[in-house]
Design an enzyme around this catalytic site. Sequence first.
Site, PDB file in Angstrom:
ATOM      1  N   ARG A 103      -9.651 -19.656  10.558  1.00 48.75           N
ATOM      2  CA  ARG A 103      -8.436 -19.114  11.177  1.00 48.75           C
ATOM      3  C   ARG A 103      -8.780 -18.370  12.456  1.00 48.75           C
ATOM      4  O   ARG A 103      -9.753 -17.606  12.506  1.00 48.75           O
ATOM      5  CB  ARG A 103      -7.720 -18.164  10.218  1.00 48.75           C
ATOM      6  CG  ARG A 103      -7.216 -18.818   8.958  1.00 48.75           C
ATOM      7  CD  ARG A 103      -6.258 -17.919   8.206  1.00 48.75           C
ATOM      8  NE  ARG A 103      -6.789 -16.570   8.032  1.00 48.75           N
ATOM      9  CZ  ARG A 103      -6.117 -15.588   7.439  1.00 48.75           C
ATOM     10  NH1 ARG A 103      -4.889 -15.789   6.999  1.00 48.75           N
ATOM     11  NH2 ARG A 103      -6.663 -14.395   7.293  1.00 48.75           N
TER      12      ARG A 103
ATOM     13  N   ARG B  77     -16.354  -9.730   3.284  1.00 43.34           N
ATOM     14  CA  ARG B  77     -15.380  -8.655   3.460  1.00 43.34           C
ATOM     15  C   ARG B  77     -15.718  -7.506   2.514  1.00 43.34           C
ATOM     16  O   ARG B  77     -16.418  -7.675   1.516  1.00 43.34           O
ATOM     17  CB  ARG B  77     -13.953  -9.153   3.160  1.00 43.34           C
ATOM     18  CG  ARG B  77     -13.436 -10.231   4.102  1.00 43.34           C
ATOM     19  CD  ARG B  77     -13.188  -9.693   5.495  1.00 43.34           C
ATOM     20  NE  ARG B  77     -12.608 -10.703   6.380  1.00 43.34           N
ATOM     21  CZ  ARG B  77     -13.312 -11.537   7.132  1.00 43.34           C
ATOM     22  NH1 ARG B  77     -14.639 -11.508   7.099  1.00 43.34           N
ATOM     23  NH2 ARG B  77     -12.712 -12.413   7.916  1.00 43.34           N
TER      24      ARG B  77
ATOM     25  N   ILE C 259      -7.171 -23.181  -1.035  1.00 43.95           N
ATOM     26  CA  ILE C 259      -8.043 -23.510   0.089  1.00 43.95           C
ATOM     27  C   ILE C 259      -8.797 -22.271   0.569  1.00 43.95           C
ATOM     28  O   ILE C 259      -8.207 -21.204   0.770  1.00 43.95           O
ATOM     29  CB  ILE C 259      -7.238 -24.098   1.265  1.00 43.95           C
ATOM     30  CG1 ILE C 259      -6.477 -25.355   0.818  1.00 43.95           C
ATOM     31  CG2 ILE C 259      -8.162 -24.408   2.445  1.00 43.95           C
ATOM     32  CD1 ILE C 259      -7.368 -26.491   0.402  1.00 43.95           C
ATOM     33  N   ILE C 260     -10.099 -22.426   0.783  1.00 47.97           N
ATOM     34  CA  ILE C 260     -10.922 -21.396   1.413  1.00 47.97           C
ATOM     35  C   ILE C 260     -11.042 -21.739   2.895  1.00 47.97           C
ATOM     36  O   ILE C 260     -11.482 -22.842   3.247  1.00 47.97           O
ATOM     37  CB  ILE C 260     -12.323 -21.345   0.774  1.00 47.97           C
ATOM     38  CG1 ILE C 260     -12.226 -21.001  -0.710  1.00 47.97           C
ATOM     39  CG2 ILE C 260     -13.219 -20.355   1.510  1.00 47.97           C
ATOM     40  CD1 ILE C 260     -13.536 -21.153  -1.460  1.00 47.97           C
TER      41      ILE C 260
ATOM     42  N   TYR D 218      -3.350  -8.147  16.554  1.00 46.78           N
ATOM     43  CA  TYR D 218      -3.197  -7.123  15.517  1.00 46.78           C
ATOM     44  C   TYR D 218      -4.252  -6.024  15.665  1.00 46.78           C
ATOM     45  O   TYR D 218      -3.938  -4.827  15.672  1.00 46.78           O
ATOM     46  CB  TYR D 218      -3.299  -7.757  14.132  1.00 46.78           C
ATOM     47  CG  TYR D 218      -3.389  -6.760  13.009  1.00 46.78           C
ATOM     48  CD1 TYR D 218      -2.269  -6.057  12.584  1.00 46.78           C
ATOM     49  CD2 TYR D 218      -4.599  -6.508  12.375  1.00 46.78           C
ATOM     50  CE1 TYR D 218      -2.348  -5.126  11.553  1.00 46.78           C
ATOM     51  CE2 TYR D 218      -4.690  -5.582  11.346  1.00 46.78           C
ATOM     52  CZ  TYR D 218      -3.561  -4.905  10.943  1.00 46.78           C
ATOM     53  OH  TYR D 218      -3.654  -3.983   9.927  1.00 46.78           O
TER      54      TYR D 218
ATOM     55  N   ASN E 299     -10.472  -4.132   3.454  1.00 42.07           N
ATOM     56  CA  ASN E 299      -9.526  -5.099   2.897  1.00 42.07           C
ATOM     57  C   ASN E 299      -8.971  -4.568   1.576  1.00 42.07           C
ATOM     58  O   ASN E 299      -9.633  -4.630   0.545  1.00 42.07           O
ATOM     59  CB  ASN E 299     -10.210  -6.446   2.706  1.00 42.07           C
ATOM     60  CG  ASN E 299     -10.613  -7.058   4.039  1.00 42.07           C
ATOM     61  OD1 ASN E 299     -11.520  -6.562   4.691  1.00 42.07           O
ATOM     62  ND2 ASN E 299      -9.921  -8.099   4.453  1.00 42.07           N
TER      63      ASN E 299
ATOM     64  N   VAL F 173      -5.805 -12.671   0.918  1.00 45.33           N
ATOM     65  CA  VAL F 173      -6.529 -13.768   0.288  1.00 45.33           C
ATOM     66  C   VAL F 173      -6.584 -13.583  -1.227  1.00 45.33           C
ATOM     67  O   VAL F 173      -6.487 -14.560  -1.987  1.00 45.33           O
ATOM     68  CB  VAL F 173      -7.944 -13.901   0.890  1.00 45.33           C
ATOM     69  CG1 VAL F 173      -8.785 -12.658   0.661  1.00 45.33           C
ATOM     70  CG2 VAL F 173      -8.649 -15.121   0.346  1.00 45.33           C
ATOM     71  N   ILE F 174      -6.719 -12.363  -1.708  1.00 44.97           N
ATOM     72  CA  ILE F 174      -6.780 -12.130  -3.154  1.00 44.97           C
ATOM     73  C   ILE F 174      -5.443 -12.462  -3.798  1.00 44.97           C
ATOM     74  O   ILE F 174      -5.380 -13.142  -4.832  1.00 44.97           O
ATOM     75  CB  ILE F 174      -7.205 -10.684  -3.452  1.00 44.97           C
ATOM     76  CG1 ILE F 174      -8.678 -10.498  -3.084  1.00 44.97           C
ATOM     77  CG2 ILE F 174      -6.959 -10.323  -4.921  1.00 44.97           C
ATOM     78  CD1 ILE F 174      -9.215  -9.099  -3.281  1.00 44.97           C
TER      79      ILE F 174
ATOM     80  N   ILE G 166       0.829  -1.204   0.000  1.00 47.68           N
ATOM     81  CA  ILE G 166       0.000   0.000   0.000  1.00 47.68           C
ATOM     82  C   ILE G 166       0.864   1.255   0.000  1.00 47.68           C
ATOM     83  O   ILE G 166       0.608   2.211  -0.739  1.00 47.68           O
ATOM     84  CB  ILE G 166      -0.954   0.007   1.214  1.00 47.68           C
ATOM     85  CG1 ILE G 166      -1.866  -1.217   1.186  1.00 47.68           C
ATOM     86  CG2 ILE G 166      -1.782   1.283   1.222  1.00 47.68           C
ATOM     87  CD1 ILE G 166      -2.758  -1.360   2.411  1.00 47.68           C
TER      88      ILE G 166
END
Length: 305
Positions: free
Chosen positions: A264, A207, A198-199, A140, A169, A183-184, A12
């Site tokens: 997770r 999101r 894997i999801i 976090y 996100n 994830v992307i 970013i």
Amino acid sequence: MRVLVTGGAGFIGSHVVHAMLAAGHEVMVVDDLSHGRRENLPPGVRLFVTDIRSPELAAVYAEVHPEVVCHHAAQVSVARSVAAPVEDATLNVVGTVNVLDQAVKHAVRKIIYISSAAIYGNPQYQPCDESHPVVPLSPYGLAKRIGEDYVKLFNTLYGLQYTIFRYANVYGPRQDTEGEAGVIALFTRRMLDSKVTIIHGDGRQTRDFVYVGDIAQANVLALSRADGAVINLGTGTAVSINQLWRNLRTLTGYTGQEKHGDERKGDIRDMVFSIQRADELLGWQPSVNLEHGLRQTVAAFTQTA
């Protein structure tokens, strides 16, 4: 305006650097290159390879004399924060305090502090606005909340002006597989490499995915607007991880089957932002929809394959 971007060689941060340069500002970067890359920066941008926790940061401020500090340097992985909370806190809390302390000592006018949707925890209502209770589910998210409190305290004690951005996100070119929107990047990379993808969980979790170029423009606007404000940056649109996976399957030509794994720890279930305040105080709205943004992202990953 002279701007110092911490974490400016990262995903970013580097887009923010490009956008600020395009707007005519003088930009310098602090990055320890643990995740950032020199090649993410345009030619001629001054890079100080320094950890934000280091006493050496004082010398950077003394040399640069920034008017604004845009603080993107962070440990950005929720999973990593759960596994190593001390490491997360030393960078995201102690490092932030050092950035703020040096800002006060070197007469910086303003800090743009980057926070996260992770501070909210599982939302009690949606779309989630800036007044929503803050109940983080991960180290976090907690560290980002503490960072916000320090930013506000430094304003009260020392007059350091601020804008706090809570990112949804963020995704786009140059993203790696860590962070809240990793994830992307992860799906894209593995699909292009024809690997099992894997999801986590049932995939129905949602999101708010916002394109990095839009985020960069919000940072440019905050150089001269929205002092003293806390602002959500997202799109106001919820997308399930299952739908995201299917969109990327189409764009990449992936032929593998949809597979699910364990949830997770520390992940929120659903999140979509209210972005009304960003419009009111910054005059900002996202301009890149998910379909176009994913196409741009997949194209960038294809070029770097």
